[in-house]
Design an enzyme around this catalytic site. Structure first.
Site, PDB file in Angstrom:
ATOM      1  CE1 TYR A   1      -3.236   2.960   0.788  1.00 45.44           C
ATOM      2  CE2 TYR A   1      -1.862   3.362   2.711  1.00 45.44           C
ATOM      3  CZ  TYR A   1      -2.855   3.765   1.845  1.00 45.44           C
ATOM      4  OH  TYR A   1      -3.467   4.975   2.023  1.00 45.44           O
TER       5      TYR A   1
HETATM    6  O1  LIG Z   1      -2.125   7.120   7.920  1.00 44.39           O
HETATM    7  C1  LIG Z   1      -2.256   6.483   6.901  1.00 44.39           C
HETATM    8  O2  LIG Z   1      -1.666   6.833   5.911  1.00 44.39           O
HETATM    9  C2  LIG Z   1      -3.095   5.242   6.865  1.00 44.39           C
HETATM   10  O3  LIG Z   1      -3.894   5.197   8.033  1.00 44.39           O
HETATM   11  C3  LIG Z   1      -4.593   4.009   8.203  1.00 44.39           C
HETATM   12  O4  LIG Z   1      -3.698   2.961   8.441  1.00 44.39           O
HETATM   13  P1  LIG Z   1      -3.317   2.658   9.966  1.00 44.39           P
HETATM   14  O5  LIG Z   1      -2.670   3.833  10.592  1.00 44.39           O
HETATM   15  O6  LIG Z   1      -2.553   1.393   9.993  1.00 44.39           O
HETATM   16  O7  LIG Z   1      -4.759   2.543  10.654  1.00 44.39           O
HETATM   17  P2  LIG Z   1      -5.520   1.310  11.327  1.00 44.39           P
HETATM   18  O8  LIG Z   1      -5.512   0.118  10.457  1.00 44.39           O
HETATM   19  O9  LIG Z   1      -6.822   1.815  11.778  1.00 44.39           O
HETATM   20  O10 LIG Z   1      -4.606   0.978  12.593  1.00 44.39           O
HETATM   21  C4  LIG Z   1      -4.497   1.922  13.651  1.00 44.39           C
HETATM   22  C5  LIG Z   1      -3.590   1.401  14.711  1.00 44.39           C
HETATM   23  O11 LIG Z   1      -4.200   0.254  15.315  1.00 44.39           O
HETATM   24  C6  LIG Z   1      -3.278  -0.832  15.333  1.00 44.39           C
HETATM   25  N1  LIG Z   1      -4.079  -2.079  15.207  1.00 44.39           N
HETATM   26  C7  LIG Z   1      -4.691  -2.376  14.052  1.00 44.39           C
HETATM   27  C8  LIG Z   1      -5.462  -3.513  13.939  1.00 44.39           C
HETATM   28  C9  LIG Z   1      -5.589  -4.368  15.018  1.00 44.39           C
HETATM   29  O12 LIG Z   1      -6.256  -5.428  14.980  1.00 44.39           O
HETATM   30  N2  LIG Z   1      -4.952  -4.034  16.179  1.00 44.39           N
HETATM   31  C10 LIG Z   1      -4.198  -2.899  16.305  1.00 44.39           C
HETATM   32  O13 LIG Z   1      -3.634  -2.647  17.372  1.00 44.39           O
HETATM   33  C11 LIG Z   1      -2.322  -0.583  14.194  1.00 44.39           C
HETATM   34  O14 LIG Z   1      -1.074  -1.185  14.436  1.00 44.39           O
HETATM   35  C12 LIG Z   1      -2.240   0.925  14.201  1.00 44.39           C
HETATM   36  O15 LIG Z   1      -1.246   1.340  15.089  1.00 44.39           O
HETATM   37  C13 LIG Z   1      -5.464   3.701   6.980  1.00 44.39           C
HETATM   38  O16 LIG Z   1      -6.049   2.422   7.071  1.00 44.39           O
HETATM   39  C14 LIG Z   1      -4.704   3.837   5.700  1.00 44.39           C
HETATM   40  O17 LIG Z   1      -5.591   3.719   4.611  1.00 44.39           O
HETATM   41  C15 LIG Z   1      -4.029   5.180   5.710  1.00 44.39           C
HETATM   42  O18 LIG Z   1      -3.384   5.460   4.545  1.00 44.39           O
END
Ligand SMILES: O=C(O)[C@H]1O[C@H](OP(=O)(O)OP(=O)(O)OC[C@H]2O[C@@H](n3ccc(=O)[nH]c3=O)[C@H](O)[C@@H]2O)[C@H](O)[C@@H](O)[C@@H]1O
Length: 442
Positions: free
Chosen positions: A251
């Site tokens: 991604y």
């Molecule tokens: O900032 C960005 O550019 C990206 O932000 C998000 O990606 P992400 O930050 O990984 O968001 P989430 O998937 O909601 O995860 C948020 C946090 O929760 C954590 N997480 C996720 C899933 C889970 O089951 N448990 C958990 O602790 C992840 O490690 C992360 O730190 C979006 O999903 C992307 O499309 C976007 O581009």
């Protein structure tokens, strides 16, 4: 945006062929099948004449376009008639002096829907484009569409990779700006469906740029990059000057590729391009694939949630950014976007090329996110604390937003607790959840 809507010519053709087979297999119906075949031919001929009269091919002499296309392909999205064009025009007409005419791709998406409403509210013309794919519950996208429709914003249902469709849209409306938010989002899903990222974030983006560089006037383009381009960067907080050549997921790699592709189209064709690196955007009408959203659902249902830690047992943290702040950033970027300098596929001078962080400048550990949700939902979460799987995730994000602040006054004002409160309020209303009731009521 990955798969096209289920209205393609080939599906209709398949249905028709199977129908024909069934008819032919019955001897009793042999005679009537001949009549049916002939009348179908006549009907097809009449339809062809009708389309030719009401939807003539886009001419290469068109004032806005310097290429030609096949009108039958552009008719496939189900539009193109006089009534359709009227809808497109009404939606795209600006209602303020000096207003912009914006094509918003991904308008049925989370950020796209919010930005479309904000633009319309201040009097700009907005036309949406979305393929309503099923990466997450399409009914939520339909609900956003209904909301936009109430505000007289029309969303054309179609795919970024459909070049005749894009050409048709630019032929009907000389857009001054494109807010390009359509993409295959999600960091971890890239391991399951890598091709969808290439199709939307690379092929789809190139298709949009190909069409944008040809039209006259060329639009200024503001598009969604991502904080994930910082990948394994360890400098902190993340500045636009830091290295972005170590993506941790496909991604991120496709978003980084988008930034390089933007450079090329700016350099060769004079397209004005602004990439916005969004930092984990959340809020009402959000994306169900994001952690804050499915944590809410799972906590209410009494299900266990995985809370990630780094390999060194440290807390994972994100610079969660509230949607209203991001919308202000998007509008600021549009307002300060200079015109593209090219026309008809030729560069006439140097054009603007920009990249900005749009974050909250205040990282919050995921454990704290869960604690805030527990308080708002009045339910204790069942937490399963595990090491972050090696699936493209990064341990930490933190934005330096001084560049966006300096250039268009970007200043985030909503902290995570206040933003989640608004999200939960929307969530319980939208899904009809009774807070404080027994777990599993969602
Ligand atoms: O900032 C960005 O550019 C990206 O932000 C998000 O990606 P992400 O930050 O990984 O968001 P989430 O998937 O909601 O995860 C948020 C946090 O929760 C954590 N997480 C996720 C899933 C889970 O089951 N448990 C958990 O602790 C992840 O490690 C992360 O730190 C979006 O999903 C992307 O499309 C976007 O581009």
């Amino acid at each position: 945006m990955a798969s096209p809507p289920d209205t393609s010519k080939s599906i209709k053709l398949l249905r028709y062929q199977s129908y024909i087979r069934r008819v032919n297999s019955s001897k009793l119906l042999k005679a009537s099948s001949k009549i049916l075949f002939r009348s179908t031919l006549i009907a097809a001929l009449i339809l062809l004449i009708f389309f030719t009269l009401h939807n003539p091919p886009i001419s290469s002499e068109s004032p806005h376009f310097h290429s030609h296309t096949n009108f039958l392909s552009s008719a496939l999205f189900g539009g193109g008639g006089a009534a359709w064009e009227k809808q497109v025009h009404r939606s795209a007409t600006t209602r303020r002096p000096g207003g912009m005419t914006v094509l918003v791709t991904g308008a049925a998406g989370f950020i796209g829907a919010h930005c479309s409403l904000a633009l319309k509210k201040r009097g700009d013309g907005v036309l949406g484009l979305d393929n309503f794919n099923d990466y997450y519950d399409p009914s939520l996208k339909r609900a956003r569409q209904a909301l936009l429709s109430k505000h007289e914003i029309f969303i054309v249902e179609g795919d970024l990779n459909d070049k005749p469709l894009l050409i048709k849209l630019f032929d009907v409306v000389p857009f001054t700006h494109v807010l390009h938010l359509a993409a295959q989002a999600g960091v971890r899903y890239a391991m399951q469906n890598p091709q969808s990222y290439v199709a939307s974030n690379i092929a789809g983006f190139v298709n949009l740029l190909e069409v944008s560089k040809e039209v006259n006037p060329q639009p200024a383009i503001v598009w969604a990059s991502s904080s994930s381009v910082y990948g394994l960067n360890t400098e902190n907080p993340f500045s636009e000057l830091h290295r972005t050549d170590q993506p941790a997921s496909l991604y991120a790699a496709t978003k980084k590729a988008g930034e390089e592709i933007a450079h090329t189209y700016n350099h060769i064709y004079g397209l004005s391009l602004t990439g916005l690196r969004f930092f984990t955007v959340y809020g009402p009408w959000g994306r169900p694939d994001m952690a804050y959203f499915f944590f809410t659902k799972d906590i209410l249902q009494g299900k266990t949630i995985d809370v990630y830690q780094t390999q060194e047992d440290k807390e994972v943290a994100r610079d969660f950014t509230y949607i209203d702040d991001v919308v202000k950033g998007c509008l600021g970027a549009l307002d300060t976007a200079e015109k593209s300098t090219g026309s008809g596929g030729k560069k006439r001078g140097p054009a603007q090329l920009r990249v900005y962080n749009l974050g909250n400048t205040s990282p919050v550990p995921v454990g704290k996110l869960v604690a805030i949700l527990e308080g708002l939902l009045n339910v204790k979460a069942k937490k399963h604390v595990i090491k972050m799987p090696r699936n493209g995730d990064v341990p930490f994000t933190h934005a330096n937003v001084s560049l966006a602040n300096q250039d268009f006054g970007y200043k985030p004002t909503t902290d995570l607790a206040a933003g989640l409160r608004k999200f939960v309020k929307w969530y319980v209303g939208y899904y009809g959840v009774q807070l404080g009731a027994k777990k599993g009521n969602n």
